[in-house]
Scaffold this active site. Structure first.
Site, PDB file in Angstrom:
ATOM      1  CB  SER A  57       1.637   5.874   9.408  1.00  0.00           C
ATOM      2  OG  SER A  57       0.720   5.424   8.439  1.00  0.00           O
ATOM      3  CG  HIS A  60       4.374   4.566   5.056  1.00  0.00           C
ATOM      4  ND1 HIS A  60       3.903   5.856   4.915  1.00  0.00           N
ATOM      5  CD2 HIS A  60       3.662   4.040   6.090  1.00  0.00           C
ATOM      6  CE1 HIS A  60       2.959   6.092   5.807  1.00  0.00           C
ATOM      7  NE2 HIS A  60       2.794   5.016   6.543  1.00  0.00           N
ATOM      8  CG  ASP A  71       4.749   7.291   2.113  1.00  0.00           C
ATOM      9  OD1 ASP A  71       3.922   6.471   1.655  1.00  0.00           O
ATOM     10  OD2 ASP A  71       4.657   7.775   3.249  1.00  0.00           O
TER      11      ASP A  71
END
Length: 706
Positions: A552, A665, A633
């Site tokens: 991320s 994600h 995602d």
């Protein structure tokens, strides 16, 4: 209940028992929890509801039905209720007396749809109020995807935001709270004729729990009604974080239509609301609230409604005239003491998930809260009848511990049950864990955790695994993880360092907010200085064989590092679901995030987005790089992974691309997670030299056997 292994491997991590928080019965003698495991031999999952004896630490199985979930105590004797998913999309409510298990669980009722987050409260005599959450159709009925009419086309038309969120496209069905009553006079009987949608029939449409992560913490029930949080229906949810607290007064929980929700106004605090909880006497409510309505990681303030019948009186704990608040931490979960005079609150501080004690009235809370649990990370705290606390927690080397604490004797805490027995069953121990502080980019110190191999020898040198957390407003804490677990990397033969640079939470709001419009600035320099500190002070770390990994925002930072001088210090890099170009932030769903972190919209402040764009520095990319990005995602769409891989391949840089079409994600499915670990470890081990060491060790063992 534990997995026995000589070495902590990804298989051990992923197959180890995963326990929920422990919830005590009204008598405080037992606690219920769920536990699940996964077998890579049978490729199957097991799931149990178990009851723990709080005196002797022994537990027993109540049911091992794979579909049984979310147990709660009825509040009568030792009766448990739980939900069970059935065929055709229905949900069964089952019950059992844990002191008499000779009979099969009783089916109390069947609901025509999927329900979750059950809550129960005693109304008096033999009547209990029940509340659940579940999707409602546009006409307010319980949604059942199995029986719903299927459209002939797959087309989706939108005229407002959101289009999709997290890992799913937004539909017309909305989360809502349902209530009814349960009578136990002769036999358990749910009032199915009065199964009411609490949010139906009002002039404005509210949704609770708040998607995508809202759950049981978004609402509470008492004999006086329901409190819940919901997004402001007048605001665009993609550009505003504002969620308000509402109160629905109920007297019997048989009202055929719930009264209109009453909003709790909080003045200048206009951000997220959360964690509402009634006091033991049901007269007051404590909840959290943020100030900014475009900053999802703003500081949470603790608020009190002293009298639920007077919603105009809202009091803030540790309020200051400048609006910043005296307590510089972010309170999360809240528990009342038995008599309602004190609060127990969880909050991050300096890399730990601590438990704090404070008076239950802002007028009496003049001094800052005192931490009564400071080791590991507390995930849940429940009050026992004798005034003690049942605490669920974990640490870097223990995935689940249940303990009992007397708040008046905070130094005395007794472990009731630990899955990994302090990590010994996995070959882990607290001796592997260390921490240090170093000078950051400016006049402040940065904190970092260190995890060494279980067979650590200080006379040897180990390659460095530099792990960079996501968020960016997050932190590496002294806590367990099944996705990014530092011990997995340590047991491969690395010294793992997990720094908490500028932007990290739990170190004060000024430190966290220092990352705004500074993504590749102070945090990057903090990481450079951390690397240099390790080089100068850790003789057992071989930084010439270092690798760096992040997901991320951590993936963004690895991409940023790749284009800067620090990138040449690493033998290999790993980016999981990271940001390739900050100019692509509008392909995400929650637009308030880039608006806050880059100080405006793309068309108003394009230079801010461009300044911290990793794609501006592609000419410098040179280090071998593994890219991981998943199809579902929607926060960072898959193009953010394909683009850097295409660049790496075009430039002839050793690279690899891994994707999971069925993951978001995160990588959550055990078999996928195992592949993730295998690919990541194989990649970094190859370039750090550990692969060669492991092969030489295997050859040496083979020669000895011959």
């Amino acid at each position: 209940m534990t997995v026995r292994a000589k070495k902590f491997t990804p298989e051990v991590l992923l197959s180890a028992p995963r326990r929920s928080a422990a919830v005590p019965n009204p008598a405080g003698t037992l606690a219920v929890f769920t536990v699940s495991t996964y077998s890579f031999e049978t490729h199957s999952k097991t799931s149990e509801i178990r009851v723990l004896d709080l005196k002797n630490g022994q537990s027993r199985v109540i049911t091992d039905d794979l579909n049984a979930r979310e147990p709660i105590w009825l509040g009568k004797d030792n009766v448990l209720l739980w939900l069970k998913g059935e065929e055709k999309g229905t949900t069964i409510l089952q019950a059992a007396d844990v002191d008499d298990l000779q009979y099969a669980p009783e089916t109390v009722t069947v609901f025509n749809g999927s329900l979750s987050n059950p809550k129960v409260v005693h109304l008096g005599s033999d009547t209990f109020a029940l509340a659940f959450t579940g999707l409602a159709t546009p006409d307010g009925e319980l949604y059942n995807p199995e029986t719903a009419k299927k459209p002939h086309s797959t087309g989706k038309v939108y005229s407002s935001l959101f289009v999709r969120q997290w890992d799913a496209y937004v539909t017309e069905n909305k989360s809502t709270i349902w209530y009814t009553t349960l009578n136990v006079h002769k036999r358990m009987q749910v009032n199915t004729t009065s199964f009411i949608n609490a949010l139906k029939g009002h002039s404005f449409q509210l949704e609770s729990p708040v998607p995508p992560f809202g759950g049981a913490g978004d609402f509470d029930i008492s004999k006086n009604g329901i409190v819940f949080v919901a997004k402001d229906p007048k605001l665009d949810p993609a550009n505003h974080t504002k969620t308000d607290l509402y109160y629905i007064p109920l007297q019997t929980f048989t009202e055929s239509q719930a009264p209109s929700p009453q909003i709790v106004k909080t003045g200048n605090l206009k951000g997220y609301s959360g964690s509402p909880i009634f006091s033991p006497d049901s007269k007051s409510v404590v909840f959290t609230r943020m100030k900014s309505d475009q900053y999802e990681s703003d500081k949470t303030r603790l608020l009190l409604v002293p009298d639920i019948t007077d919603l105009t009186n809202v009091q803030e704990f540790f309020e200051t005239k400048d609006g910043e608040g005296k307590w510089d931490l972010k309170p999360e979960g809240v528990t009342f003491s038995k008599d309602g005079s004190e609060l127990y609150v969880t909050a991050e501080e300096n890399g730990r998930g601590k438990l704090f004690k404070l008076p239950a009235s802002p007028r009496h809370a003049s001094d800052l809260p005192t931490a009564i649990v400071s080791d590991g990370s507390v995930t849940d705290a429940r009050m026992l009848p004798d005034g003690k606390l049942l605490i669920s927690s974990n640490s870097l080397v223990d995935n689940s511990t249940y303990s009992i604490l007397d708040p008046s004797k905070a130094s005395e805490i007794s472990t009731v049950s630990s899955v990994s027995k302090s990590g010994k069953a996995f070959g882990l121990s607290q001796d592997q864990v260390d921490e240090f502080w170093y000078e950051g980019a400016e006049d402040y110190s940065v904190h970092a955790w260190v995890l060494k191999p279980s067979n650590f020898d200080k006379s040897k040198k180990y390659p460095l695994a530099y792990l960079i957390h996501g968020g960016p407003q997050g932190a590496w804490n002294e806590s367990w993880s099944t996705r990014w677990n530092p011990a997995v990397f340590a047991e491969q033969g690395y010294v793992v360092v997990t720094p908490n640079p500028t932007g990290s939470s739990g170190y004060g709001m000024a430190f966290q907010n220092g990352i705004r419009n500074n993504w590749g600035g102070r945090p990057y320099v903090d990481l450079v200085k951390g690397f240099e500190y390790i080089e100068a002070n850790f003789p057992y770390v071989d930084t010439s064989r270092a690798v760096a990994l992040g997901a991320s925002y951590g993936g963004y930072m690895v991409n940023w590092i790749q284009g800067h001088d620090l990138g040449r210090k690493f033998k290999a890099l790993v980016t999981h679901d990271g940001v390739f170009s900050t100019l692509n932030q509008y392909s995400s769903e929650e637009l308030f995030f880039p608006h806050h972190d880059f100080a405006g919209t793309l068309w108003e402040n394009r230079e801010n987005y461009e300044k911290w764009d990793p794609a501006r520095h592609l000419k410098n990319w040179a280090t071998p790089h593994l890219i991981i990005h998943n199809e579902l995602d929607y926060r960072l769409p898959i193009g953010e992974g394909l683009a850097p891989f295409n660049v790496l391949q075009t430039k002839g840089i050793p690279s690899k691309f891994l994707t999971f079409p069925d993951e978001n994600h995160w990588v959550l499915k055990p078999e996928n997670s195992l592949v993730w670990h295998q690919e990541v470890l194989a990649w970094i081990n190859k370039y750090s030299g550990i692969e060669q060491e492991q092969e030489e060790l295997r050859q040496g063992v083979t020669k000895l056997r011959i």
